[in-house]
Design a protein around this motif. Structure first.
Motif, PDB file in Angstrom:
ATOM      1  N   THR B  64      86.691  82.024  33.759  1.00  0.00           N
ATOM      2  CA  THR B  64      88.020  81.794  34.327  1.00  0.00           C
ATOM      3  C   THR B  64      88.512  80.370  34.066  1.00  0.00           C
ATOM      4  N   THR B  65      87.615  79.488  33.589  1.00  0.00           N
ATOM      5  CA  THR B  65      88.039  78.119  33.293  1.00  0.00           C
ATOM      6  C   THR B  65      89.259  78.122  32.372  1.00  0.00           C
ATOM      7  N   CYS B  66      89.268  79.046  31.435  1.00  0.00           N
ATOM      8  CA  CYS B  66      90.415  79.123  30.522  1.00  0.00           C
ATOM      9  C   CYS B  66      91.301  80.328  30.799  1.00  0.00           C
ATOM     10  N   HIS B  67      90.688  81.431  31.232  1.00  0.00           N
ATOM     11  CA  HIS B  67      91.468  82.669  31.375  1.00  0.00           C
ATOM     12  C   HIS B  67      92.054  82.829  32.768  1.00  0.00           C
ATOM     13  N   THR B  68      91.767  81.914  33.678  1.00  0.00           N
ATOM     14  CA  THR B  68      92.164  81.941  35.096  1.00  0.00           C
ATOM     15  C   THR B  68      91.589  83.157  35.832  1.00  0.00           C
ATOM     16  N   ALA B  69      91.607  83.036  37.164  1.00  0.00           N
ATOM     17  CA  ALA B  69      90.977  84.059  37.984  1.00  0.00           C
ATOM     18  C   ALA B  69      91.775  85.358  37.959  1.00  0.00           C
ATOM     19  N   ASP B  70      93.107  85.246  37.911  1.00  0.00           N
ATOM     20  CA  ASP B  70      93.934  86.443  37.880  1.00  0.00           C
ATOM     21  C   ASP B  70      94.178  86.832  36.419  1.00  0.00           C
ATOM     22  N   LEU B  71      93.520  87.883  35.988  1.00  0.00           N
ATOM     23  CA  LEU B  71      93.564  88.206  34.561  1.00  0.00           C
ATOM     24  C   LEU B  71      94.873  88.831  34.106  1.00  0.00           C
ATOM     25  N   THR B  72      95.760  89.119  35.077  1.00  0.00           N
ATOM     26  CA  THR B  72      97.063  89.623  34.653  1.00  0.00           C
ATOM     27  C   THR B  72      98.014  88.463  34.375  1.00  0.00           C
ATOM     28  N   GLN B  73      97.545  87.235  34.652  1.00  0.00           N
ATOM     29  CA  GLN B  73      98.364  86.043  34.427  1.00  0.00           C
ATOM     30  C   GLN B  73      97.918  85.322  33.158  1.00  0.00           C
ATOM     31  N   SER B  74      98.815  84.497  32.623  1.00  0.00           N
ATOM     32  CA  SER B  74      98.443  83.690  31.474  1.00  0.00           C
ATOM     33  C   SER B  74      97.435  82.631  31.896  1.00  0.00           C
ATOM     34  N   GLY B  75      96.500  82.355  31.002  1.00  0.00           N
ATOM     35  CA  GLY B  75      95.540  81.301  31.254  1.00  0.00           C
ATOM     36  C   GLY B  75      95.925  80.052  30.497  1.00  0.00           C
ATOM     37  N   LYS B  76      95.024  79.066  30.543  1.00  0.00           N
ATOM     38  CA  LYS B  76      95.311  77.818  29.855  1.00  0.00           C
ATOM     39  C   LYS B  76      94.013  77.247  29.306  1.00  0.00           C
ATOM     40  N   HIS B  77      93.991  76.967  28.008  1.00  0.00           N
ATOM     41  CA  HIS B  77      92.785  76.393  27.412  1.00  0.00           C
ATOM     42  C   HIS B  77      92.478  75.070  28.091  1.00  0.00           C
ATOM     43  N   VAL B  78      91.283  74.959  28.637  1.00  0.00           N
ATOM     44  CA  VAL B  78      90.989  73.804  29.474  1.00  0.00           C
ATOM     45  C   VAL B  78      90.971  72.501  28.678  1.00  0.00           C
ATOM     46  N   ARG B  79      90.673  72.559  27.384  1.00  0.00           N
ATOM     47  CA  ARG B  79      90.622  71.306  26.618  1.00  0.00           C
ATOM     48  C   ARG B  79      91.943  70.970  25.947  1.00  0.00           C
ATOM     49  N   THR B  80      92.685  71.965  25.523  1.00  0.00           N
ATOM     50  CA  THR B  80      93.909  71.667  24.772  1.00  0.00           C
ATOM     51  C   THR B  80      95.179  71.929  25.571  1.00  0.00           C
ATOM     52  N   GLY B  81      95.053  72.677  26.679  1.00  0.00           N
ATOM     53  CA  GLY B  81      96.237  72.966  27.473  1.00  0.00           C
ATOM     54  C   GLY B  81      97.083  74.103  26.921  1.00  0.00           C
ATOM     55  N   LYS B  82      96.675  74.677  25.816  1.00  0.00           N
ATOM     56  CA  LYS B  82      97.486  75.761  25.247  1.00  0.00           C
ATOM     57  C   LYS B  82      97.433  77.004  26.144  1.00  0.00           C
ATOM     58  N   VAL B  83      98.582  77.645  26.261  1.00  0.00           N
ATOM     59  CA  VAL B  83      98.658  78.855  27.074  1.00  0.00           C
ATOM     60  C   VAL B  83      97.886  79.975  26.385  1.00  0.00           C
ATOM     61  N   ILE B  84      97.066  80.699  27.159  1.00  0.00           N
ATOM     62  CA  ILE B  84      96.355  81.861  26.622  1.00  0.00           C
ATOM     63  C   ILE B  84      96.958  83.102  27.276  1.00  0.00           C
ATOM     64  N   GLU B  85      97.394  84.010  26.461  1.00  0.00           N
ATOM     65  CA  GLU B  85      98.022  85.235  26.971  1.00  0.00           C
ATOM     66  C   GLU B  85      97.080  85.943  27.949  1.00  0.00           C
ATOM     67  N   PRO B  86      97.646  86.733  28.895  1.00  0.00           N
ATOM     68  CA  PRO B  86      96.807  87.419  29.892  1.00  0.00           C
ATOM     69  C   PRO B  86      95.709  88.264  29.230  1.00  0.00           C
ATOM     70  N   MET B  87      94.556  88.351  29.905  1.00  0.00           N
ATOM     71  CA  MET B  87      93.419  89.088  29.362  1.00  0.00           C
ATOM     72  C   MET B  87      93.502  90.583  29.654  1.00  0.00           C
ATOM     73  N   ALA B  88      94.167  90.962  30.757  1.00  0.00           N
ATOM     74  CA  ALA B  88      94.152  92.371  31.160  1.00  0.00           C
ATOM     75  C   ALA B  88      94.924  93.230  30.153  1.00  0.00           C
ATOM     76  N   PRO B  89      94.270  94.241  29.577  1.00  0.00           N
ATOM     77  CA  PRO B  89      94.957  95.102  28.601  1.00  0.00           C
ATOM     78  C   PRO B  89      96.171  95.808  29.200  1.00  0.00           C
ATOM     79  N   SER B  90      96.195  95.977  30.535  1.00  0.00           N
ATOM     80  CA  SER B  90      97.339  96.666  31.130  1.00  0.00           C
ATOM     81  C   SER B  90      98.613  95.852  31.011  1.00  0.00           C
ATOM     82  N   VAL B  91      98.502  94.517  30.996  1.00  0.00           N
ATOM     83  CA  VAL B  91      99.704  93.699  30.800  1.00  0.00           C
ATOM     84  C   VAL B  91      99.822  93.199  29.365  1.00  0.00           C
TER      85      VAL B  91
END
Lengths: 405, 133
Positions: B64-91
């Motif tokens: 969750t460090t990069c993908h965040t705890a809520d997988l339906t939300q966008s995450g953020k790469h902890v080192r670069t700050g780049k947004v990571i698209e949500p992990m949940a296939p439903s979204v």
């Protein structure tokens, strides 16, 4: 002479508009000399050029006091007049006095030169404007230096002009600045008036407003998803594998941002990429390296590429764009708080400020520092923008396309 | 050969979800062939949230460090700050559709987070957890 003097129109509307809009352009151009306001700066420059062209025409047909033949003094007359001013015995002129006339010639001439060098730099360095492609980056940079030098000289000339206006105002106990605003001067009876010219002035004002509106229209109809980009650069070479492999953890930094030797070293050491192991397979490494090296900074695909390459000593092989001298110079004024703010998230997040980071063009006037966007002036602007969008049918921002020809 | 054909047709015609089920089941079958299984979403979830102390930085890391705890939300790469698209296939229907991509990120992210590669069992569990989100 004062008890029988009366108020007469000396400066007609076109002359006054020319004067004050030119002042506005000059101040605006100085305030917007940073890259990020280039579109405003260029507008001020175009307007200045247009105004000077108009003034040259008005100097022929513009009526008394505005015509050049009414203040066609020689250099010697100007010098003699200046000496008389110093001795505080200079006679009063209703129109331009000989010294002031020379100030006007010099300011007009400098204005023309500043506009021309500006257009040359804009065309050479940015690849935009009517002179796009005429000069290469190196020549464009020389034009840029000349442009700056001339702007300083012009600032000096403006200072002398202001000094002259103040001295004259005191010497003849009249408010010359107020005259240039109202157009009226207190003059002896029988003095020719310069009334008229109002329709021309109104037309001038309408043209200026229309030009401003069309130039900045994109800002009024932009949306957060589709921010307006005043300048759109050429499309740069792309590669799907590179985008996928190098664009996952951070922005896919365009090859033009580092020299080929840097990319080669970076790809050779891909298993220890800033502390990450990229686990790339050899054929992927080869394809990406070829793409990176083939479009590297040396190829001068963009102004930024050329300038970054120029700023790196030939013996150095930087692995970070953010460690090249050009990058450091361009971002020196950005504070630590901005870099740390959650909306920016560090230096490598180019896209948080550069609207075209993904395209790699890094055009001027395409930078928006997100932290500053919440200011109150922005709020006022937003209301204005909403009103415009309400009345306009077209809601997609038109991008002005001016590719290097 | 036949299997490949099915995958290709699935990718071409079917909904992304079908491709997802296919990529996940292909990988899970692979892991089973290596002796792992059966896979449990609960074990996957536990691993996803389990913190690992990094030997070098001393800080705790988890998925969750990069993908965040809520997988339906966008995450953020902890080192670069780049947004990571949500992990949940439903979204984000593009998730878990490409075998190669999943394999690659398992290697990278397990090494980064756990300090070692994940075992076949762990990877199968993680997929079981992620695919139903």
């Amino acid at each position: 002479m004062s008890n029988i003097s009366r108020e007469v129109k000396i400066w007609n509307l076109p002359v006054r508009l020319f004067h004050w809009v030119l002042v506005g352009c000059f101040i605006t151009a100085w305030l917007t000399r940073d890259d990020r306001y280039l579109d405003i700066h260029v507008f001020a420059g175009y307007l200045m050029g247009g105004l000077i062209l108009f003034r040259l025409l008005w100097g022929v047909i513009g009526g008394p006091y505005a015509r050049f033949c009414d203040f066609a003094f020689g250099w010697r007359e100007a010098w003699d007049y200046t000496k008389m001013v110093l001795k505080r015995c200079a006679p009063r002129f209703i129109g331009h006095n000989p010294a002031g006339s020379w100030g006007i010639y010099i300011l007009l001439g400098l204005g023309v030169l500043v506009v021309i060098t500006g257009l040359l730099a804009f065309g050479g360095e940015e690849g935009h404007g009517p002179l796009a492609g005429l000069l290469n980056y190196a020549q464009g940079a020389i034009a840029h230096d000349l442009h700056e030098l001339l702007a300083w000289v012009m600032l000096g000339a403006v200072a002398v002009h202001l000094l002259g206006v103040l001295v004259e105002s005191v010497l003849h106990r009249e408010n010359l600045i107020a005259s240039m605003i109202t157009g009226y001067k207190s003059v002896p009876p029988g003095t020719v008036s310069a009334a008229g010219g109002r329709p021309v002035g109104v037309l001038m004002l309408a043209t200026i407003i229309a030009a401003g509106f069309s130039w900045f229209y994109g800002y009024l109809v932009e949306t957060p998803e589709q921010p307006y980009r005043p300048f759109v650069g050429q499309q740069l070479p792309d590669n799907a594998l590179w985008r996928e492999e190098c664009g996952a953890c951070h922005l896919a930094f365009h090859p033009s941002l580092l020299p080929a030797r840097s990319w080669t070293v970076m790809m050779e050491s891909q298993s220890s990429h800033f502390g990450e192991d990229l686990f790339l397979e050899q054929d992927a490494i080869d394809e990406i390296t070829a793409f990176l090296a083939g479009n590297a900074a040396e190829q001068a695909l963009t102004e930024a590429a050329w300038k970054i390459d120029q700023s790196i000593p030939k013996t150095a092989t930087p692995l970070r764009i953010t460690e090249t001298q050009y990058w450091i110079d361009k971002h020196r004024e950005i504070s630590v708080q901005v870099w740390r703010s959650p909306k920016v998230n560090g230096k490598v997040n180019c896209a948080s400020c550069h609207l075209d980071a993904d395209d790699g063009t890094f055009e001027d006037a395409a930078m928006r520092i997100p932290v500053e966007a919440d200011s109150s002036s922005a709020a006022v602007f937003k209301i204005f923008q909403k009103a415009v969008r309400y009345f306009s049918f077209n809601s997609s921002p038109p991008n002005r396309l001016e590719d290097k020809g | 050969m036949k299997r490949k054909l099915i995958v290709v047709t699935a990718l071409m015609f079917a909904m992304p979800l079908y491709a997802q089920a296919d990529a996940v089941s292909e990988l899970q079958a692979d892991y089973q062939a290596k002796g792992a299984g059966p896979f449990s979403a609960a074990a996957g979830e536990a691993l996803w949230n389990k913190p690992f102390k990094n030997a070098k930085s001393g800080k705790e890391r988890n998925c969750t460090t990069c993908h965040t705890a809520d997988l339906t939300q966008s995450g953020k790469h902890v080192r670069t700050g780049k947004v990571i698209e949500p992990m949940a296939p439903s979204v984000n229907p593009k998730r878990l559709t490409e075998v190669k991509k999943i394999k690659k990120w398992f290697v990278r992210n397990c090494k980064w987070t756990l300090g070692r590669e994940c075992t076949a069992q762990e990877k199968g569990d993680l997929l079981a957890f992620l695919k139903n989100l």
